[in-house]
Design a protein around this motif. Structure first.
Motif, mmCIF file in Angstrom:
data_model
loop_
_atom_site.group_PDB
_atom_site.id
_atom_site.type_symbol
_atom_site.label_atom_id
_atom_site.label_comp_id
_atom_site.label_asym_id
_atom_site.label_seq_id
_atom_site.Cartn_x
_atom_site.Cartn_y
_atom_site.Cartn_z
ATOM 1 N N ASP A 1 -8.282 -42.003 -21.443
ATOM 2 C CA ASP A 1 -8.270 -43.627 -22.052
ATOM 3 C C ASP A 1 -9.667 -44.313 -22.155
ATOM 4 O OD1 ASP A 1 -5.646 -43.093 -21.422
ATOM 5 O OD2 ASP A 1 -5.881 -44.469 -19.815
ATOM 6 N N ASN A 2 -10.419 -43.291 -22.685
ATOM 7 C CA ASN A 2 -11.395 -44.441 -23.621
ATOM 8 C C ASN A 2 -12.363 -45.044 -23.408
ATOM 9 O OD1 ASN A 2 -11.868 -41.761 -25.336
ATOM 10 N ND2 ASN A 2 -11.035 -42.988 -27.160
ATOM 11 N N LEU A 3 -12.178 -45.668 -21.771
ATOM 12 C CA LEU A 3 -12.293 -47.004 -21.164
ATOM 13 C C LEU A 3 -14.478 -46.291 -20.695
ATOM 14 C CD1 LEU A 3 -10.155 -47.743 -18.034
ATOM 15 C CD2 LEU A 3 -10.490 -49.049 -20.430
ATOM 16 N N TRP A 4 -14.801 -45.786 -20.762
ATOM 17 C CA TRP A 4 -16.084 -45.774 -20.564
ATOM 18 C C TRP A 4 -16.610 -44.665 -21.183
ATOM 19 C CZ3 TRP A 4 -17.084 -40.764 -18.792
ATOM 20 C CH2 TRP A 4 -15.774 -40.794 -17.085
ATOM 21 N N PHE A 5 -17.743 -43.916 -21.426
ATOM 22 C CA PHE A 5 -18.150 -42.822 -22.412
ATOM 23 C C PHE A 5 -19.611 -42.312 -22.007
ATOM 24 C CE2 PHE A 5 -15.594 -45.321 -25.321
ATOM 25 C CZ PHE A 5 -14.949 -43.752 -26.069
ATOM 26 N N GLY A 6 -19.843 -41.477 -21.402
ATOM 27 C CA GLY A 6 -21.207 -40.457 -21.168
ATOM 28 C C GLY A 6 -21.980 -40.446 -22.193
ATOM 29 N N LEU A 7 -22.905 -40.725 -21.368
ATOM 30 C CA LEU A 7 -24.408 -41.129 -22.903
ATOM 31 C C LEU A 7 -25.218 -39.600 -22.156
ATOM 32 C CD1 LEU A 7 -24.530 -44.986 -22.441
ATOM 33 C CD2 LEU A 7 -23.945 -43.442 -24.340
ATOM 34 N N GLN B 1 -30.173 -40.262 -28.772
ATOM 35 C CA GLN B 1 -29.522 -39.227 -27.195
ATOM 36 C C GLN B 1 -30.522 -38.890 -27.406
ATOM 37 O OE1 GLN B 1 -26.752 -37.741 -25.769
ATOM 38 N NE2 GLN B 1 -26.598 -39.688 -26.451
ATOM 39 N N SER B 2 -31.779 -38.781 -27.995
ATOM 40 C CA SER B 2 -33.007 -37.973 -27.427
ATOM 41 C C SER B 2 -33.938 -38.612 -26.902
ATOM 42 C CB SER B 2 -33.437 -37.448 -28.852
ATOM 43 O OG SER B 2 -35.009 -36.397 -29.064
ATOM 44 N N ILE B 3 -33.781 -40.145 -27.588
ATOM 45 C CA ILE B 3 -35.101 -40.731 -26.707
ATOM 46 C C ILE B 3 -34.277 -41.277 -25.127
ATOM 47 C CG2 ILE B 3 -35.379 -42.773 -26.690
ATOM 48 C CD1 ILE B 3 -35.252 -42.386 -29.153
ATOM 49 N N PHE B 4 -33.044 -41.257 -25.012
ATOM 50 C CA PHE B 4 -32.002 -41.865 -23.828
ATOM 51 C C PHE B 4 -32.367 -40.621 -23.003
ATOM 52 C CE2 PHE B 4 -28.036 -42.767 -21.373
ATOM 53 C CZ PHE B 4 -28.861 -44.243 -21.388
ATOM 54 N N ALA B 5 -31.890 -39.232 -23.066
ATOM 55 C CA ALA B 5 -32.283 -38.177 -22.132
ATOM 56 C C ALA B 5 -33.964 -37.974 -22.065
ATOM 57 C CB ALA B 5 -31.269 -36.714 -23.162
ATOM 58 N N PHE C 1 -30.098 -34.944 -19.928
ATOM 59 C CA PHE C 1 -29.677 -33.747 -20.775
ATOM 60 C C PHE C 1 -29.039 -34.792 -21.639
ATOM 61 C CE2 PHE C 1 -29.985 -30.141 -17.457
ATOM 62 C CZ PHE C 1 -31.275 -29.717 -18.091
ATOM 63 N N PRO C 2 -28.623 -34.443 -23.416
ATOM 64 C CA PRO C 2 -27.931 -35.531 -24.006
ATOM 65 C C PRO C 2 -26.468 -34.846 -23.442
ATOM 66 C CG PRO C 2 -29.400 -33.993 -25.108
ATOM 67 C CD PRO C 2 -29.783 -33.589 -24.246
ATOM 68 N N ILE C 3 -25.988 -36.031 -23.465
ATOM 69 C CA ILE C 3 -24.454 -35.503 -24.202
ATOM 70 C C ILE C 3 -23.598 -35.259 -25.487
ATOM 71 C CG2 ILE C 3 -23.208 -37.530 -25.461
ATOM 72 C CD1 ILE C 3 -22.877 -36.819 -21.630
ATOM 73 N N VAL C 4 -24.569 -35.243 -26.725
ATOM 74 C CA VAL C 4 -23.830 -34.499 -26.984
ATOM 75 C C VAL C 4 -24.570 -33.699 -27.736
ATOM 76 C CG1 VAL C 4 -24.155 -35.004 -30.085
ATOM 77 C CG2 VAL C 4 -23.555 -37.297 -28.554
ATOM 78 N N PRO C 5 -23.306 -32.331 -27.779
ATOM 79 C CA PRO C 5 -24.202 -30.947 -28.237
ATOM 80 C C PRO C 5 -25.521 -30.708 -29.222
ATOM 81 C CG PRO C 5 -21.945 -30.786 -27.437
ATOM 82 C CD PRO C 5 -22.421 -32.590 -27.867
ATOM 83 N N GLY C 6 -26.540 -30.201 -28.799
ATOM 84 C CA GLY C 6 -27.440 -29.476 -30.204
ATOM 85 C C GLY C 6 -28.649 -30.675 -30.197
ATOM 86 N N VAL C 7 -28.543 -31.879 -29.610
ATOM 87 C CA VAL C 7 -29.392 -33.064 -29.629
ATOM 88 C C VAL C 7 -30.992 -32.328 -29.411
ATOM 89 C CG1 VAL C 7 -30.198 -34.988 -28.895
ATOM 90 C CG2 VAL C 7 -28.266 -34.493 -29.960
#
Ligand code: FE
Length: 335
Positions: free
Chosen positions: A112-118, A280-284, A290-296
Motif C-alpha cells: 500500500d506504498n507505506l514505505w519504499f526500499g532505498l 541511489q549511487s551515493i546511498f548504496a 546495492f541500489p534498489i533502482v535497477p541499472g544504477v
C-alpha cells in the motif's frame, strides 16, 4: 480585537512553513556519506534536511510518544522486519507517487506504498577462495549432513536471520522450513557469536568451511584500514544462492512518510530524490549495498557483483512471518 489578533496569529502560522522550507528525517541509518545526499537535495530544491539519528527502537518510541505533534516527516530504517514493525505501530501514511512506483520494484515497497526500499542487501553463502563444494548452490544445501560441524552464522535472534527464516517459510512452507532450520542448527561449527564480520573471520581462520553473511560486511572488510580485515576479505569469496531457481534472499533499507508529517510534500520530493540515479549511487556506496533502482552504477568492492537473481519475495513478508520464524528457531534449538 481579540478575534482580529487570533486571525493574524493563524495567518502567521500558516505562512511559517513557506518561510523555512524543510524536511525532518528520523534515521536509523548512520553513514557520513548520507550527508552528501542531503546537501545535494538542499542545493537542488532549497529544502533544508534536518536529521535526527537514533536506534530503530529509540526512534520508533519517539514517534509513538510524539504522536500527532511529531516534527518527523520521514522515518528511515533497515530491514523489512523493522519496517513491518513500524507499519504495525501506525507510523506511516500511504504515498501516491508515479516516480516511486516506477523506480522501486514492487517487491521492494509496501503493497500500500507505506514505505519504499532505498538500498538492497543480499544475505549469501561464503567459503574460502576456491573451496566451494561443487554441490553447494542453494540455502537448502546448508542443511545437508555433509556440512555437519562446518557452518558459521550469527545468532538466530538477529533480525537478518529472522528475516531469512521468514522467507524460507514463505517459499518452502512452515513444515519444510522447520526441517531446514533443524538441519542448519545440526551443522553449526560453533555456538553463534559476534556479527556477520566475525563469521567471515572465523571462516578465514578455518573454524568453519561455510559462513552466512550479508555481502556489504565483506565489502567493509575489503575496505578496512586494518590489514587483518583486508586479509580476511581476500581469503574468502561468496556466491549468490538459488540462482538456478527462485533467487537469493535480499533485504532492504527503506523509508516512508510519517503519518503526521508537517512537511508532507517536501517529504515526498525527498523520497523521490532518494531514488534518483545520483542519490541511489551515493546511498548504496555508503554501505557497500546495492541500489534498489535497477541499472544504477555503484563503486567499491561489491561493484562487480551487482548482477544476480533475487527471490522476488515481497519484503513485507519478513515481518508477517517473523513471529513464526522465531518460534521455529526456538523449537529446533537454534542458538
Ligand atoms: Fe548490518
Amino acid at each position: 480585537m481579540l478575534r482580529h489578533l487570533s486571525a493574524l496569529g493563524l495567518a502567521l502560522l500558516a505562512a511559517a512553513p513557506a518561510l523555512a522550507q524543510e524536511v525532518n528525517l528520523y534515521s536509523a541509518r548512520h553513514y557520513d556519506s548520507d550527508l552528501r545526499i542531503y546537501e545535494n537535495f538542499t542545493a537542488q530544491t532549497g529544502i533544508r534536511v534536518n536529521v535526527i539519528e537514533g536506534s530503530d527502537q529509540q526512534l520508533l518510541q519517539r514517534l509513538e510518544t510524539e504522536g500527532v505533534n511529531s516534527p518527523a516527516d520521514i522515518f528511515v530504517t533497515v530491514d523489512g522486519g523493522r519496517l513491518y514493525q513500524a507499519v504495525q505501530a501506525g507510523v506511516f501514511q500511504p504515498v501516491d507517487s508515479a516516480i516511486l512506483d516506477d523506480r522501486v520494484p514492487a517487491n521492494f515497497r509496501h503493497p500500500d506504498n507505506l514505505w519504499f526500499g532505498l538500498s538492497a542487501r543480499a544475505r549469501v553463502i561464503f567459503t574460502r577462495k576456491g573451496e566451494r563444494p561443487d554441490w553447494l548452490d542453494d540455502y537448502e544445501d546448508l542443511a545437508d549432513p555433509r556440512l555437519e560441524g562446518e557452518i558459521c552464522i550469527r545468532s538466530s535472534s538477529n533480525i537478518y536471520n529472522i528475516s531469512m527464516m521468514a522467507e524460507m517459510i514463505e517459499v518452502m512452507g512452515a513444515e519444510a522450513a522447520e526441517a531446514w532450520a533443524q538441519g542448519v542448527a545440526d551443522n553449526l561449527a560453533r555456538r553463534p557469536q559476534g556479527g556477520d564480520r566475525d563469521q567471515l573471520r572465523a571462516l578465514a581462520a578455518g573454524e568453519c568451511s561455510v559462513a552466512v553473511s550479508n555481502t556489504y560486511y565483506w565489502g567493509a572488510l575489503a575496505q578496512s584500514e586494518d590489514p587483518a580485515d583486508r586479509a580476511v576479505a581476500d581469503a574468502v569469496e561468496f556466491f549468490y544462492p538459488n540462482q538456478s531457481n527462485r533467487g537469493a534472499h535480499v533485504n532492504i533499507s527503506g523509508a516512508g512518510v510519517t503519518r503526521y508529517a508537517p512537511n508532507r510534500e517536501n517529504a515526498i520530493r525527498f523520497l523521490e530524490y532518494l531514488v534518483s540515479d545520483e542519490a541511489q549511487s551515493i546511498f548504496a556506496d555508503s554501505n557497500n549495498e546495492f541500489p534498489i533502482v535497477p541499472g544504477v552504477v555503484i563503486h567499491g568492492p561489491v561493484a562487480p557483483f551487482t548482477e544476480f537473481r533475487n527471490s522476488g519475495v515481497n519484503v513485507s513478508v519478513y515481518g508477517l512471518n517473523a513471529a513464526e520464524a522465531t518460534d521455529i528457531f526456538d523449537r529446533v534449538g537454534f542458538p
